[in-house]
Each structure stands twice: as structure tokens, then as C-alpha cells.
Scaffold this active site. Structure first.
Site, PDB file in Angstrom:
ATOM      1  N   CYS A  78      -5.959  -2.861   7.368  1.00  0.00           N
ATOM      2  CA  CYS A  78      -7.175  -2.050   7.368  1.00  0.00           C
ATOM      3  C   CYS A  78      -8.350  -2.706   6.666  1.00  0.00           C
ATOM      4  O   CYS A  78      -9.493  -2.569   7.102  1.00  0.00           O
ATOM      5  CB  CYS A  78      -6.882  -0.679   6.750  1.00  0.00           C
ATOM      6  SG  CYS A  78      -6.413  -0.752   4.999  1.00  0.00           S
ATOM      7  N   CYS A 123       0.837  -1.203   0.000  1.00  0.00           N
ATOM      8  CA  CYS A 123       0.000   0.000   0.000  1.00  0.00           C
ATOM      9  C   CYS A 123       0.871   1.251   0.000  1.00  0.00           C
ATOM     10  O   CYS A 123       0.625   2.199  -0.752  1.00  0.00           O
ATOM     11  CB  CYS A 123      -0.924  -0.005   1.209  1.00  0.00           C
ATOM     12  SG  CYS A 123      -2.065   1.409   1.261  1.00  0.00           S
TER      13      CYS A 123
END
Length: 338
Positions: free
Chosen positions: A193, A96
Site C-alpha cells: 500500500c 503490518c
């Protein structure tokens, strides 16, 4: 004064990072990136986007939201699932940062005419001897440098981590409360997440297979090779060998997991792929160490080449894990273990 795009996630860290920049006199624009479409994720969804907008309103700064959900799905989620299917240990947070935050988001900031991109990461970037360096955060408890090693060397001059000198999270909470920010009591962000309960539950399936001993004898059953990682000692279906047993081998094609002693998989020499170096290895004379997992202790390095690290003592590393090299607090770079 700089024009800075501050990434706002809807969490307290990014909120205070933006607030600090404003108080330093910079021209700040709040930018929220939506990474997931549903409410099942822990951050960067529609709900946290609304919170990020309220933060921008409180700080009285312009606000913009961008949709990176397609890129996040392709470069982070699908990449992680593909690694699991192929018997590798994924690190979605590294991917990410590499692709979404410090490539695409930084590119967005540049297109907006910004001098820099700021995030709420716990790390440090500063200029020393006409060269930008990345370092660990002051708080070892919060330091996130392990996930930041893929950041390109050329982009270090365009990235700001306003929270790098923070000693304790309570300071951030206090600053948020004093500034009246709506995120002052926001819960801690999740390491994963998009899958708060872990990748295995996110996958939502089981593929039972055999657990073998080092001689190939069947001694138990697992729920899928992707549910365990090399070096794992707990959660092995109650299998007992009368001594500490570790996952020493996974065969994703046969869907088998082999248990044995630590010596069966500990290695001193690790080959790396997808390397990214933030310093010239030829200029480093010694004193290097490396982390092989987040918050793990640093291991001394005996020798280092562009695509290979030789540790002073054997280490337990799974293929796919990030290995991050340090010189003191400085992040030298890293790569993915083969």
C-alpha cells in the site's frame, strides 16, 4: 449481539465486512487507522479516511480515526528497508498485520470496550473442539492467510473475518452497490500500500554492482543488491549464460549478485526465526504442507520442529521470506526463513 470494532480502510472489502455485521444485528463502530501522511500511498491516508467516514455515515454507525503513522513507519516501512539493506527479502504486509492491525488496532478495540475486532481480510476463524482455528478463505483467489500467520493464538477469539465464506469478489461489489456504499466501485487494494510501484522505486536510488557467475567471474552489472531476490530469473540486466540462470547468492556488504543453476540454492531443510504457532506441533501426525510465497503452491513437509522445516523436496526460499504451514485449510502457523 456483540460490540464489534470494524476496521474501515476506505475500500470495498472492509465496507462490506462492516455492513454484514450490522445486518447480523451486532453493535458496530467504524475505526479508520491512518498509516501514511501523504497521498502517494494506495490506502490508509487522509483521502481514504474521508471515504471511510462516508461509509460509516451511510451505515449509520459511530466513526473514529486514529493515527498509527509513526508505528507504521517504524514497524513496517523502516523494517522493510532495513531488511533490504541487509540482503533479506522483506514482507511488509506480514509485519503490518502482526504489529499494527492485530496488536495495536486490536488493543485499541479492547480499550473501546469491544468484544472483537473485524477486518476485511479474506480468511476464516472459527471455534472447533473448544479451540479457535484460523483457516484459508473459501476463495483461493482472494485468500490472505499467508499474511496472517503472525496473529497470536490468544487473539483468535477476538478477531472476526466476515468475508471468509465469499466465493468471488463480484459478490462483494454487488452487496456494496445494493447497500449504496460509496466504495462499491473502489479500485482493488495494492499488495504494497505505501509503495504501489514497488519497494525499489520507493527507495529511489541505485547502487550498481557486479553480477558474478558461480565461479566468481564478472558477467554483468546490477542496479543494487536490493533490486533482486534469491531465485529471481528475470530482469537481470540481459545477462545470458546459455541456460536458465537464477540469483543464487547476494552479498549485501560487497554489493554483488551471483547467478547459477537452481540446484545451487534450492534447500530441503529450512531454519526459521520469529516463529508463531497456532497449534501444538506435537499433536500433528502428518499431512502438513507450507507456502513459501503468496499464492504459491503448497509444498509437502517431511518433518517439522519449532524452528525448522524439512520439505519432501528441495525448495527455493530467500532469507526473510515467510513460510506458512497448513494442515488442509487450517493455518498451523509459520516463521521467517533464515
Amino acid at each position: 449481539m456483540l460490540k464489534i470494532v470494524a476496521a474501515l480502510s476506505g475500500g470495498v472489502d472492509s465496507s462490506v465486512a462492516a455492513q454484514r455485521l450490522i445486518r447480523q444485528g451486532h453493535d458496530v463502530i467504524g475505526l479508520f487507522m491512518r498509516l501514511t501522511e501523504g497521498e502517494g500511498s494506495a490506502c490508509c491516508n487522509i483521502r481514504t479516511g474521508q471515504t471511510a467516514r462516508r461509509v460509516a455515515d451511510k451505515l449509520k454507525i459511530p466513526f473514529m480515526a486514529v493515527d498509527y503513522s509513526e508505528s507504521f513507519r517504524k514497524n513496517v516501512i523502516d523494517h522493510a528497508l532495513n531488511n533490504l539493506d541487509n540482503g533479506l527479502t522483506p514482507n511488509p504486509c506480514v509485519e503490518c498485520n502482526r504489529k499494527v492491525k492485530f496488536e495495536e488496532l486490536l488493543g485499541q478495540a479492547k480499550r473501546m470496550g469491544a468484544d472483537a475486532l473485524a477486518t476485511g481480510h479474506y480468511g476464516k476463524i472459527f471455534k472447533k473442539n473448544n479451540e479457535y482455528e484460523m483457516h484459508e478463505a473459501k476463495s483461493q483467489k482472494k485468500d490472505q492467510s499467508y499474511f496472517l500467520w503472525p496473529t497470536s493464538k490468544n487473539s483468535l477469539s477476538e478477531i472476526i473475518f466476515p468475508l471468509g465464506d465469499v466465493e468471488d469478489k463480484s459478490i462483494i461489489r454487488k452487496e456494496a452497490a445494493e447497500g449504496g456504499l460509496p466504495t462499491a466501485k473502489a479500485p482493488e487494494s495494492q499488495d504494497l500500500c505505501f509503495a504501489p510501484e514497488g519497494l525499489v522505486k520507493f527507495i529511489g536510488k541505485e547502487e550498481p554492482g557486479e553480477i558474478l557467475d558461480i565461479k566468481g567471474n564478472v558477467i554483468g552489472e546490477h542496479k543494487g543488491h536490493f533490486t533482486v531476490t534469491l531465485g529471481q530469473r528475470r530482469g537481470l540486466g540481459g545477462v545470458a549464460l546459455g541456460k536458465p540462470a537464477y540469483v543464487v547468492q547476494k552479498d549485501h556488504k560487497k554489493n554483488t549478485v551471483t547467478l547459477g543453476d537452481r540446484d545451487h540454492f534450492a534447500r530441503q531443510k529450512i531454519n526459521l526465526t520469529r516463529v508463531n504457532w497456532l497449534a501444538d506441533l506435537n499433536t500433528l501426525s502428518g499431512g502438513l504442507s507450507a507456502r513459501i510465497r503468496y499464492r504459491g503452491s503448497k509444498r509437502s513437509i517431511e518433518q517439522i520442529k519449532k524452528h525448522q522445516i524439512v520439505f519432501q523436496d528441495p525448495v527455493t526460499v530467500a532469507s526473510g521470506q515467510s513460510i506458512v504451514v497448513y494442515l488442509g485449510t487450517r493455518v498451523i502457523g509459520g516463521g521467517v526463513a533464515q
